[in-house]
Design a protein around this motif. Structure first.
Motif, short mmCIF file in Angstrom:
data_model
loop_
_atom_site.label_atom_id
_atom_site.label_comp_id
_atom_site.label_asym_id
_atom_site.label_seq_id
_atom_site.Cartn_x
_atom_site.Cartn_y
_atom_site.Cartn_z
N ARG A 157 -19.65 9.13 10.09
CA ARG A 157 -19.81 10.59 10.15
C ARG A 157 -19.12 11.15 11.38
O ARG A 157 -18.43 12.18 11.32
N ARG A 158 -19.26 10.47 12.51
CA ARG A 158 -18.59 10.95 13.72
C ARG A 158 -17.08 10.86 13.57
O ARG A 158 -16.35 11.75 14.02
N CYS A 159 -16.61 9.80 12.93
CA CYS A 159 -15.16 9.65 12.72
C CYS A 159 -14.61 10.78 11.86
O CYS A 159 -13.60 11.41 12.20
N VAL A 160 -15.25 11.04 10.72
CA VAL A 160 -14.71 12.06 9.81
C VAL A 160 -14.86 13.47 10.39
O VAL A 160 -14.00 14.33 10.18
N ASP A 161 -15.95 13.70 11.12
CA ASP A 161 -16.10 15.02 11.76
C ASP A 161 -14.99 15.24 12.80
O ASP A 161 -14.46 16.34 12.94
N THR A 162 -14.64 14.17 13.51
CA THR A 162 -13.57 14.27 14.49
C THR A 162 -12.23 14.52 13.82
O THR A 162 -11.42 15.32 14.29
N MET A 163 -11.98 13.86 12.68
CA MET A 163 -10.75 14.09 11.92
C MET A 163 -10.68 15.54 11.44
O MET A 163 -9.62 16.18 11.52
N ARG A 164 -11.80 16.05 10.95
CA ARG A 164 -11.84 17.44 10.49
C ARG A 164 -11.57 18.41 11.63
O ARG A 164 -10.78 19.36 11.50
N ASP A 165 -12.22 18.16 12.77
CA ASP A 165 -12.04 19.05 13.92
C ASP A 165 -10.61 19.04 14.41
O ASP A 165 -10.06 20.07 14.83
N LEU A 166 -9.97 17.86 14.39
CA LEU A 166 -8.57 17.76 14.79
C LEU A 166 -7.69 18.60 13.86
O LEU A 166 -6.82 19.34 14.31
N PHE A 167 -7.93 18.50 12.56
CA PHE A 167 -7.13 19.24 11.59
C PHE A 167 -7.29 20.75 11.78
O PHE A 167 -6.31 21.50 11.75
N ARG A 168 -8.53 21.18 12.00
CA ARG A 168 -8.77 22.61 12.19
C ARG A 168 -8.08 23.12 13.46
O ARG A 168 -7.45 24.18 13.45
N ALA A 169 -8.22 22.35 14.55
CA ALA A 169 -7.71 22.81 15.84
C ALA A 169 -6.19 22.68 15.96
O ALA A 169 -5.53 23.54 16.55
N GLU A 170 -5.63 21.59 15.42
CA GLU A 170 -4.22 21.30 15.64
C GLU A 170 -3.30 21.78 14.52
O GLU A 170 -2.10 21.94 14.73
N VAL A 171 -3.86 21.99 13.32
CA VAL A 171 -3.03 22.41 12.18
C VAL A 171 -3.37 23.83 11.73
O VAL A 171 -2.50 24.71 11.68
N GLU A 172 -4.64 24.06 11.41
CA GLU A 172 -5.00 25.35 10.81
C GLU A 172 -5.03 26.51 11.81
O GLU A 172 -4.49 27.59 11.53
N GLU A 173 -5.67 26.29 12.96
CA GLU A 173 -5.81 27.39 13.92
C GLU A 173 -4.47 27.94 14.39
O GLU A 173 -4.29 29.16 14.46
N PRO A 174 -3.47 27.09 14.73
CA PRO A 174 -2.17 27.65 15.12
C PRO A 174 -1.54 28.51 14.01
O PRO A 174 -0.89 29.52 14.30
N MET A 175 -1.72 28.11 12.76
CA MET A 175 -1.19 28.91 11.65
C MET A 175 -1.88 30.26 11.55
O MET A 175 -1.23 31.30 11.35
N LEU A 176 -3.20 30.25 11.68
CA LEU A 176 -3.94 31.51 11.61
C LEU A 176 -3.59 32.40 12.79
O LEU A 176 -3.43 33.63 12.63
N ASN A 177 -3.45 31.82 13.96
CA ASN A 177 -3.10 32.60 15.14
C ASN A 177 -1.70 33.20 15.03
O ASN A 177 -1.41 34.22 15.66
N ALA A 178 -0.85 32.56 14.22
CA ALA A 178 0.51 33.08 14.01
C ALA A 178 0.54 34.17 12.94
O ALA A 178 1.61 34.70 12.64
N GLY A 179 -0.61 34.48 12.37
CA GLY A 179 -0.69 35.57 11.40
C GLY A 179 -0.62 35.14 9.95
O GLY A 179 -0.53 35.99 9.06
#
Length: 404
Positions: A157-179
């Motif tokens: 559970r800790r592994c997959v939560d960390t993978m999810r958090d990485l994806f949100r922070a490193e992939v999705e958030e920059p895209m959303l911040n770019a509009g």
């Protein structure tokens, strides 16, 4: 591409005919020119999950109509997508593999939801049931498997939560911040999601295989040493007792109030990363993280003290709050990946009385470390009363020996 029969789609997605009819009428999902395809299994399972989460078909249909989102990306949700089967727990129980109460008890240990007797099984649930049955046939007890699954569930559970958090922070958030809109975000990030999942699965496998090999060899070597020792062929080495170190960031609660939860959590993560690297470099390991601290195990006192002093120093260089450490040396009781016993309790109590940027050790830790490493010095602090220990314990502050 070969069309998927409607009835097969219903089985693989775990959907009933009336529910699919309703989704088709609302144009939420429907067959393509050549009928349904395997990608529609993931698409339909995602839609059902959204409905189970309280997002009704009216809202879904309106979201699609207004192009707030689409389900075109749904075929790229999972690297290895899971489908439903036509088998049920009742079938497996009837086959004599495992009883339902035992199975659900083991699933609860792994943080998995309970299964009902008649409901169709997911592919992975079916394999889980059969693997449990195989373990029992090999002689594993339910209590033993519960202990293993509890650790597996927590760690994964800790592994997959960390993978999810990485994806949100490193992939999705920059895209959303770019509009980028959520519609385009979900479509563009889909391919990256699958690639990162594939990498994550493989890295986890490689790490588990490597660590399992080390554990197996360590266990075999230990058994052989015990056999030789029992026959007088290898002397007992009293100077190689393991050492336990507890380290944490002093004043962390106040820091959280001062700078906020997220920045404080980032500092705790940086501290854990430093501790992970240093413990490994001194042949030790982190047994478990403790939020703003860590519990570490080392093969001997000298390694524990040197790693602890380095942890204090490097944390200071990285602008982290002062670190305090307590070290105790002695036998430990390994259990389910954790360690227990008087040595562990003593190290925890010693760390609790350590001051900021201070590494405190017990008498036998000082004796063993001082004999092994010439560059260490110890300042006696006298006997200290520790909670849970009847007699006062002599403590020493470890430090680097200065030249001159």
């Amino acid at each position: 591409m070969e069309a998927l029969p409607r009835q097969r789609l219903l089985v693989l997605a775990g959907c009933d005919d009336a529910r699919l009819d309703d989704l088709e009428q609302r144009q939420i999902i429907g067959p393509g020119v050549h009928g349904y395809s395997l990608s529609d299994v993931s698409r339909l399972r995602l839609i059902l999950a959204l409905q189970d989460a309280g997002i009704g078909p009216d809202i879904l249909a309106e979201g699609l109509r207004r192009k707030i989102f689409s389900f075109e990306f749904a075929s790229q949700v999972m690297f290895e997508p899971v489908s439903m089967t036509s088998a049920s727990v009742a079938d497996e129980v009837a086959a004599g593999t495992v009883d339902l109460d035992t199975l659900n008890g083991l699933r609860a240990s792994a943080s998995l939801p309970p299964l009902s007797a008649e409901r169709s099984l997911r592919e992975d649930d079916l394999e889980f049931v059969r693997l449990i049955a195989e373990c029992m046939q090999l002689g594993a007890s339910a209590a033993g498997m519960e202990r293993v699954l509890r650790v597996f569930g927590h760690s994964v559970r800790r592994c997959v939560d960390t993978m999810r958090d990485l994806f949100r922070a490193e992939v999705e958030e920059p895209m959303l911040n770019a509009g980028l809109s959520y519609h385009h975000l979900l479509e563009i990030s889909a391919a990256k999601r699958l690639a990162l999942q594939r990498i994550g699965f493989r890295v986890l496998f490689l790490l588990q295989r490597r660590m399992l090999e080390e554990a197996v060899f360590d266990n075999i070597v230990g058994r052989l040493q015990d056999a030789l020792r029992e026959h007088g062929l290898e002397p007992e080495d009293e100077d190689s007792l393991p050492a336990v170190a507890f380290a944490d960031l002093s004043g962390f609660a106040g820091l959280t109030h001062e700078i906020g939860d997220a920045p404080a959590a980032e500092k705790a993560a940086r501290f854990e990363a430093i501790a992970q690297r240093l413990s490994c470099s001194f042949d030790g390991r982190i047994v478990k993280p403790l939020g703003d601290g860590v519990m570490m195990l080392f093969p001997d006192a000298a390694s524990a003290v040197e790693a602890s002093l380095s942890l204090v120093e490097q944390s200071r260089e990285c602008d982290l709050p002062p670190v305090r450490v307590g070290v105790a040396t002695g036998q430990v009781v390994p259990r389910d990946g954790d360690i227990f016993g008087r040595t562990v309790n003593l190290a925890a109590r010693v760390s609790a009385v350590a001051g900021p940027s201070q590494t405190l050790v017990c008498l036998n830790t000082r004796t063993a470390a001082e004999a092994a490493v010439r560059g260490l010095a110890f300042q006696g602090l006298g006997a200290v009363s520790l909670k849970g220990f009847k007699d006062s314990v002599p403590l020493f502050a470890a430090q680097r020996r200065t030249s001159g």
